[in-house]
Design a protein around this motif. Structure first.
Motif, PDB file in Angstrom:
ATOM      1  N   ALA A   1      -9.684  -0.329  -0.716  1.00  0.00           N
ATOM      2  CA  ALA A   1      -8.801   0.591  -1.851  1.00  0.00           C
ATOM      3  C   ALA A   1      -8.448  -0.587  -3.020  1.00  0.00           C
ATOM      4  CB  ALA A   1      -8.715   1.645  -1.508  1.00  0.00           C
ATOM      5  N   ALA A   2      -9.661  -0.237  -3.966  1.00  0.00           N
ATOM      6  CA  ALA A   2      -9.077  -0.895  -5.608  1.00  0.00           C
ATOM      7  C   ALA A   2      -8.541   0.418  -6.097  1.00  0.00           C
ATOM      8  CB  ALA A   2     -10.552  -1.216  -6.766  1.00  0.00           C
ATOM      9  N   VAL A   3      -7.611  -0.996  -6.660  1.00  0.00           N
ATOM     10  CA  VAL A   3      -6.560  -0.181  -7.666  1.00  0.00           C
ATOM     11  C   VAL A   3      -6.383  -0.392  -9.272  1.00  0.00           C
ATOM     12  CG1 VAL A   3      -4.261   0.958  -8.197  1.00  0.00           C
ATOM     13  CG2 VAL A   3      -5.499   1.716  -6.444  1.00  0.00           C
ATOM     14  N   ASP A   4      -6.058   0.090 -10.027  1.00  0.00           N
ATOM     15  CA  ASP A   4      -5.650  -0.715 -11.736  1.00  0.00           C
ATOM     16  C   ASP A   4      -4.744  -0.398 -11.646  1.00  0.00           C
ATOM     17  OD1 ASP A   4      -6.622   1.963 -12.820  1.00  0.00           O
ATOM     18  OD2 ASP A   4      -8.726   0.626 -14.095  1.00  0.00           O
ATOM     19  N   ALA A   5      -4.013  -1.024 -13.096  1.00  0.00           N
ATOM     20  CA  ALA A   5      -2.230  -0.634 -13.532  1.00  0.00           C
ATOM     21  C   ALA A   5      -2.443   0.815 -13.951  1.00  0.00           C
ATOM     22  CB  ALA A   5      -2.508  -0.940 -14.625  1.00  0.00           C
ATOM     23  N   LYS A   6      -3.920   1.208 -14.383  1.00  0.00           N
ATOM     24  CA  LYS A   6      -3.659   3.018 -14.964  1.00  0.00           C
ATOM     25  C   LYS A   6      -3.559   4.178 -13.866  1.00  0.00           C
ATOM     26  CE  LYS A   6      -5.323   2.087 -19.263  1.00  0.00           C
ATOM     27  NZ  LYS A   6      -6.898   1.493 -19.932  1.00  0.00           N
ATOM     28  N   HIS A   7      -3.752   4.000 -12.773  1.00  0.00           N
ATOM     29  CA  HIS A   7      -4.101   4.998 -11.941  1.00  0.00           C
ATOM     30  C   HIS A   7      -2.640   5.752 -11.486  1.00  0.00           C
ATOM     31  CE1 HIS A   7      -4.933   6.780  -7.661  1.00  0.00           C
ATOM     32  NE2 HIS A   7      -6.166   5.838  -6.974  1.00  0.00           N
ATOM     33  N   PRO A   8      -3.093   6.917 -11.887  1.00  0.00           N
ATOM     34  CA  PRO A   8      -1.887   7.876 -12.035  1.00  0.00           C
ATOM     35  C   PRO A   8      -0.547   7.648 -10.908  1.00  0.00           C
ATOM     36  CG  PRO A   8      -3.756   9.197 -12.487  1.00  0.00           C
ATOM     37  CD  PRO A   8      -3.812   7.400 -12.225  1.00  0.00           C
ATOM     38  N   ALA A   9      -1.396   8.076  -9.029  1.00  0.00           N
ATOM     39  CA  ALA A   9      -0.792   8.299  -8.431  1.00  0.00           C
ATOM     40  C   ALA A   9      -0.300   6.445  -7.851  1.00  0.00           C
ATOM     41  CB  ALA A   9      -1.759   8.602  -6.999  1.00  0.00           C
ATOM     42  N   PHE A  10      -0.842   5.561  -7.727  1.00  0.00           N
ATOM     43  CA  PHE A  10      -0.428   4.810  -7.427  1.00  0.00           C
ATOM     44  C   PHE A  10       0.823   3.540  -8.178  1.00  0.00           C
ATOM     45  CE2 PHE A  10       0.519   0.044  -6.765  1.00  0.00           C
ATOM     46  CZ  PHE A  10       0.226  -0.285  -5.651  1.00  0.00           C
TER      47      PHE A  10
ATOM     48  N   ALA B   1      -3.463  -2.417  -1.140  1.00  0.00           N
ATOM     49  CA  ALA B   1      -4.244  -2.130  -2.547  1.00  0.00           C
ATOM     50  C   ALA B   1      -5.322  -3.213  -3.130  1.00  0.00           C
ATOM     51  CB  ALA B   1      -3.945  -1.416  -3.332  1.00  0.00           C
ATOM     52  N   ALA B   2      -6.307  -3.355  -3.330  1.00  0.00           N
ATOM     53  CA  ALA B   2      -7.416  -4.229  -4.029  1.00  0.00           C
ATOM     54  C   ALA B   2      -7.101  -3.906  -4.974  1.00  0.00           C
ATOM     55  CB  ALA B   2      -8.535  -4.627  -3.444  1.00  0.00           C
ATOM     56  N   ILE B   3      -5.945  -5.218  -6.358  1.00  0.00           N
ATOM     57  CA  ILE B   3      -5.614  -4.972  -7.050  1.00  0.00           C
ATOM     58  C   ILE B   3      -5.519  -6.611  -7.489  1.00  0.00           C
ATOM     59  CG2 ILE B   3      -3.922  -4.503  -8.996  1.00  0.00           C
ATOM     60  CD1 ILE B   3      -2.498  -2.698  -6.516  1.00  0.00           C
ATOM     61  N   GLU B   4      -5.902  -6.610  -8.998  1.00  0.00           N
ATOM     62  CA  GLU B   4      -6.273  -8.399  -9.756  1.00  0.00           C
ATOM     63  C   GLU B   4      -5.021  -8.408  -9.867  1.00  0.00           C
ATOM     64  OE1 GLU B   4      -8.562 -10.705  -9.539  1.00  0.00           O
ATOM     65  OE2 GLU B   4      -9.411  -8.663  -8.259  1.00  0.00           O
ATOM     66  N   PRO B   5      -4.540 -10.038 -10.357  1.00  0.00           N
ATOM     67  CA  PRO B   5      -3.155 -10.042 -10.439  1.00  0.00           C
ATOM     68  C   PRO B   5      -2.850  -9.233 -12.329  1.00  0.00           C
ATOM     69  CG  PRO B   5      -4.278 -12.098  -9.067  1.00  0.00           C
ATOM     70  CD  PRO B   5      -5.686 -10.793  -9.435  1.00  0.00           C
ATOM     71  N   ALA B   6      -3.569  -9.483 -13.138  1.00  0.00           N
ATOM     72  CA  ALA B   6      -2.925  -9.350 -14.779  1.00  0.00           C
ATOM     73  C   ALA B   6      -2.787  -7.578 -14.192  1.00  0.00           C
ATOM     74  CB  ALA B   6      -4.708  -8.916 -15.234  1.00  0.00           C
ATOM     75  N   GLU B   7      -3.369  -7.176 -13.676  1.00  0.00           N
ATOM     76  CA  GLU B   7      -3.226  -5.560 -13.081  1.00  0.00           C
ATOM     77  C   GLU B   7      -2.153  -5.201 -12.442  1.00  0.00           C
ATOM     78  OE1 GLU B   7      -5.477  -3.069 -14.013  1.00  0.00           O
ATOM     79  OE2 GLU B   7      -6.321  -4.505 -15.350  1.00  0.00           O
ATOM     80  N   LEU B   8      -1.552  -5.988 -11.510  1.00  0.00           N
ATOM     81  CA  LEU B   8      -0.564  -6.609 -10.425  1.00  0.00           C
ATOM     82  C   LEU B   8       0.628  -6.638 -11.342  1.00  0.00           C
ATOM     83  CD1 LEU B   8      -0.774  -5.769  -7.535  1.00  0.00           C
ATOM     84  CD2 LEU B   8       0.400  -7.878  -7.019  1.00  0.00           C
ATOM     85  N   ASN B   9       0.488  -7.355 -12.822  1.00  0.00           N
ATOM     86  CA  ASN B   9       1.490  -7.585 -13.198  1.00  0.00           C
ATOM     87  C   ASN B   9       1.982  -6.758 -14.233  1.00  0.00           C
ATOM     88  OD1 ASN B   9       2.571 -10.053 -13.895  1.00  0.00           O
ATOM     89  ND2 ASN B   9       1.324 -11.058 -13.779  1.00  0.00           N
ATOM     90  N   THR B  10       1.249  -5.673 -14.688  1.00  0.00           N
ATOM     91  CA  THR B  10       1.056  -4.543 -15.599  1.00  0.00           C
ATOM     92  C   THR B  10       2.473  -3.394 -14.203  1.00  0.00           C
ATOM     93  OG1 THR B  10      -0.266  -5.029 -16.980  1.00  0.00           O
ATOM     94  CG2 THR B  10       0.170  -3.152 -17.292  1.00  0.00           C
ATOM     95  N   LEU B  11       1.485  -3.653 -13.197  1.00  0.00           N
ATOM     96  CA  LEU B  11       2.306  -2.259 -12.891  1.00  0.00           C
ATOM     97  C   LEU B  11       3.896  -2.827 -12.855  1.00  0.00           C
ATOM     98  CD1 LEU B  11      -0.696  -1.371 -10.286  1.00  0.00           C
ATOM     99  CD2 LEU B  11       0.170   0.443 -11.855  1.00  0.00           C
ATOM    100  N   LEU B  12       4.022  -4.122 -11.695  1.00  0.00           N
ATOM    101  CA  LEU B  12       5.319  -4.182 -11.742  1.00  0.00           C
ATOM    102  C   LEU B  12       6.236  -3.963 -12.861  1.00  0.00           C
ATOM    103  CD1 LEU B  12       6.922  -5.542  -9.387  1.00  0.00           C
ATOM    104  CD2 LEU B  12       6.539  -7.726 -10.406  1.00  0.00           C
ATOM    105  N   HIS B  13       6.370  -4.349 -13.799  1.00  0.00           N
ATOM    106  CA  HIS B  13       6.599  -4.675 -14.910  1.00  0.00           C
ATOM    107  C   HIS B  13       6.538  -3.434 -14.916  1.00  0.00           C
ATOM    108  CE1 HIS B  13       5.809  -8.978 -16.179  1.00  0.00           C
ATOM    109  NE2 HIS B  13       6.538  -8.532 -16.614  1.00  0.00           N
ATOM    110  N   ASP B  14       5.995  -2.622 -15.614  1.00  0.00           N
ATOM    111  CA  ASP B  14       6.083  -0.669 -15.564  1.00  0.00           C
ATOM    112  C   ASP B  14       7.346  -0.254 -14.519  1.00  0.00           C
ATOM    113  OD1 ASP B  14       4.868  -1.215 -17.993  1.00  0.00           O
ATOM    114  OD2 ASP B  14       3.211   0.062 -16.854  1.00  0.00           O
ATOM    115  N   ALA B  15       7.118  -1.164 -13.193  1.00  0.00           N
ATOM    116  CA  ALA B  15       8.710  -0.249 -12.245  1.00  0.00           C
ATOM    117  C   ALA B  15       9.623  -0.600 -12.344  1.00  0.00           C
ATOM    118  CB  ALA B  15       7.295  -0.271 -10.813  1.00  0.00           C
ATOM    119  N   VAL B  16       9.520  -2.406 -13.266  1.00  0.00           N
ATOM    120  CA  VAL B  16      11.280  -2.658 -12.654  1.00  0.00           C
ATOM    121  C   VAL B  16      11.557  -2.069 -13.837  1.00  0.00           C
ATOM    122  CG1 VAL B  16      11.708  -4.381 -13.501  1.00  0.00           C
ATOM    123  CG2 VAL B  16       9.790  -4.790 -11.460  1.00  0.00           C
ATOM    124  N   GLU B  17      10.863  -2.121 -14.603  1.00  0.00           N
ATOM    125  CA  GLU B  17      11.321  -1.247 -16.242  1.00  0.00           C
ATOM    126  C   GLU B  17      12.652  -0.093 -16.269  1.00  0.00           C
ATOM    127  OE1 GLU B  17      12.587  -3.073 -18.565  1.00  0.00           O
ATOM    128  OE2 GLU B  17      12.870  -1.734 -19.902  1.00  0.00           O
TER     129      GLU B  17
END
Lengths: 409, 409
Positions: A252-261, A208-224
């Protein structure tokens, strides 16, 4: 969305695009098995990382953190050695790590700060950087974006693990398909302390195409809800690392709010976390703790951790012993707010404790039989609030002691 | 002052006056061994007690605390059963405890609130009070102020312990001699959390004349440097109790500042604490941790506890493995303020870590040989302050797991 747990090979066509993988024997593992895993992104990939909360940090933790800051969250090369943690190795450890990164950068045409290093293995022994540097030409020859090489990458990062840990998912984003695939290692010294920087060795790749800041949010939420919810022995490593890389190769661009991702990433992290627990050193029972009725989620987590770290609870599990009083004792010293006479406990579907005491018709033999399962669930309702958590942990066996008492692991 | 560690019998003439002791088989231990210890003071003795910090407290903890408050710190009868913890037993557990106390009060001509109860053993099983009540006449027949009966008292409170734990001292106060003698039990679930109310089963008797308030100060000060400094498995029991009784039979008055008495009491408590560690379940190595150079004593204690509770450290000790990296890792996640590059570590006289890294001439074989001793010292200098502590703990062995996985201990 489709999520699957994989023991080894990913299915064809499920590997995230934009990455190539290789693993070779550099000679760090006494066994002579592959011990140097490398992933190379065709273009600088967006990167998010979390590191151990231990105040004693291995050299690659310091270096990787600095490189990510310097590159603005871009990674071209991931270089992971097993067999030596490069921790408590002082200034020469830092130099050894930088030497490997610089050589990898030259080999793969990257900037030095685009190389992300990791190490796992024994602490306090100088890292023989020259062995890793000497292995780089062979790594370059082998690099390929194949499921076989991805599996080789997953295998070479292992230490006392008995099997690789792999999970993947496909996510539809608009009319495109995004791929996510992750690998993990870890079988001892497993109790990630997740400050915004934490965990064991986990690498998750997506196209997926994701900016680092969005990627950080996604990672933190998943790790928690995944790596932050497991413990084997309560020890927090000096080298824990979770790295998430996004190549953008899917277009395909994805941001931190993409529910399925988000859901797919959390499923992958949860799957990897549970695989780590399942492969814990000497483990014969995997226990899902469901704590509920606490005054806060944080209090529920305190209870889960006290239970997961109690040698008396964990040895009782090893013997399939329904000695639930040890659960009560650990709950009592967890630091969570409790009212003992409101506590209820279930082993699977069988309630064994009500109002803080044994149920009148306690069927000990039935409880004993249930605890003979390899995997089971223990639910504790504190009865005083809405706080809850799920947590995965293991028993403590003679085999765990044998593995870790073995001079010198 | 003369302090000695005793394995069983006290020397003649060293038993504190004013107390009689007995132990009988009430039938709580499946083994059929003596399981009911009673001490009776000829006159109400001054009493100070500290109880477990666990929020799940056994019935006798609640009852004992209440009785001490009601009596203003006076005790006539100490009634200890082994084989059943009377914890997580709800209202019927409280009633069972009160039933035993009431019967003991009648038997020995005391007030109900002058009886101090203790229980140790399995949690969550109703206490058969009738068995203890039925045993009281035999207790009364046997009561005597003899070293044999004191030894019997020390034996009957044991559970998984392999031997009794006894210590005594003689203290000159003016032209009189004051006697102190203590007994302890505890071999698992040992990690007292000492809020001003805490520990395992310890009973210390003296014939000095001391007011309850002074006795409290003396007990708290002694416990802080003894029972508050040991851990076997990191589990804090629901039943921990330390009781100090002063009969006054020597005719010698002592206050909380009496140097010789303070020192003797601390020596006895330290001796009993170390005997408990030495008899820990499955223990093959007893380790004295000396933490120094911390920014505070509290921080030093954090480091000691993290090390003492680390399964990876404790299993390495079981194998005499000088894997000092695990000490570094535990120090790192202890929560204490550290600067890793200032840490130094010694195994006995051998320095193995300097400036956070391995000493250049690390002699691994020598370290391995040293760690084969049953007792040894590990010193860690954090190098950043004046805070320090001593702490005693053990290895974690396959035998510990066998003992505690045994269905149902």
């Amino acid at each position: 969305m489709q999520t699957m747990m994989q023991r080894s090979l990913l299915p064809e066509n499920s590997l995230p695009g934009g990455f190539r993988f290789a693993a070779v024997t550099a000679g760090l593992k006494p066994s002579g098995r592959p011990d140097f895993s490398v992933a190379v992104a065709d273009q600088p990939a967006s990167a998010a990382a979390m590191f151990t909360g231990n105040n004693v940090k291995a050299a690659p933790i310091h270096v990787g953190d600095r490189h990510l800051q310097r590159s603005g969250g871009r990674v071209r090369v991931v270089a992971v050695n097993a067999g030596n943690a490069n921790c408590a190795t002082g200034e020469i450890g830092m130099q050894a790590c930088e030497t490997v990164c610089a050589a990898a950068a030259r080999t793969f045409g990257a900037e030095g700060h685009e190389v992300f290093p990791s190490s796992t293995g024994i602490i306090g022994v100088p890292l023989p950087a020259e062995k890793l540097v000497a292995a780089l030409p062979e790594v370059e020859r082998q690099l390929a974006g194949t499921t076989e090489n991805f599996a080789a990458f997953a295998n070479a990062i292992l230490t006392t693990d008995t099997r690789p840990k792999v999970a993947h998912a496909l996510v539809s984003v608009g009319d495109r398909t995004v791929r996510i695939a992750g690998v993990a290692k870890g079988a001892g010294m497993i109790h990630p302390q997740l400050v915004p920087h934490a965990t064991m060795l986990v690498y998750v790749f997506t196209d997926a195409a994701i900016e680092p800041a969005e990627l950080n949010t996604l990672l933190h939420d998943a790790v928690e809800v995944s790596f932050n919810r497991i413990s084997i022995d309560g020890d927090t490593s000096t080298n824990d690392t979770v790295l998430l890389l996004a190549s953008g190769a899917s277009g395909a661009a994805v941001d931190a709010k993409h529910p399925a991702f988000r859901a797919a990433l959390q499923d992958i992290c949860t799957s990897l976390a549970k695989q780590i627990v399942d492969d814990g050193e000497g483990v014969t029972h995997v226990v899902e703790l469901q704590i509920e009725g606490a005054t806060s989620d944080a209090d529920a987590l305190k209870v889960a951790k006290a239970i997961a770290h109690s040698p008396l609870v964990k040895t009782a599990w090893a013997g399939s012993d329904p000695n639930w009083g040890r659960l009560m004792a650990a709950t009592g010293y967890s630091g969570a707010q409790i009212e003992p006479e409101r506590i209820a406990i279930w082993l699977g579907e069988q309630q064994i404790c009500i109002n803080g005491g044994r149920v009148p018709d306690f069927d000990k033999q039935r409880a004993h039989e249930y605890l003979k399962n390899r995997e089971y669930t223990i639910r504790i309702d504190l009865g005083i609030g809405q706080g809850k958590c799920r947590f995965w942990t293991t028993d403590l066996t003679e085999e765990y002691v044998r593995i870790n008492a073995d001079y010198s692991t």
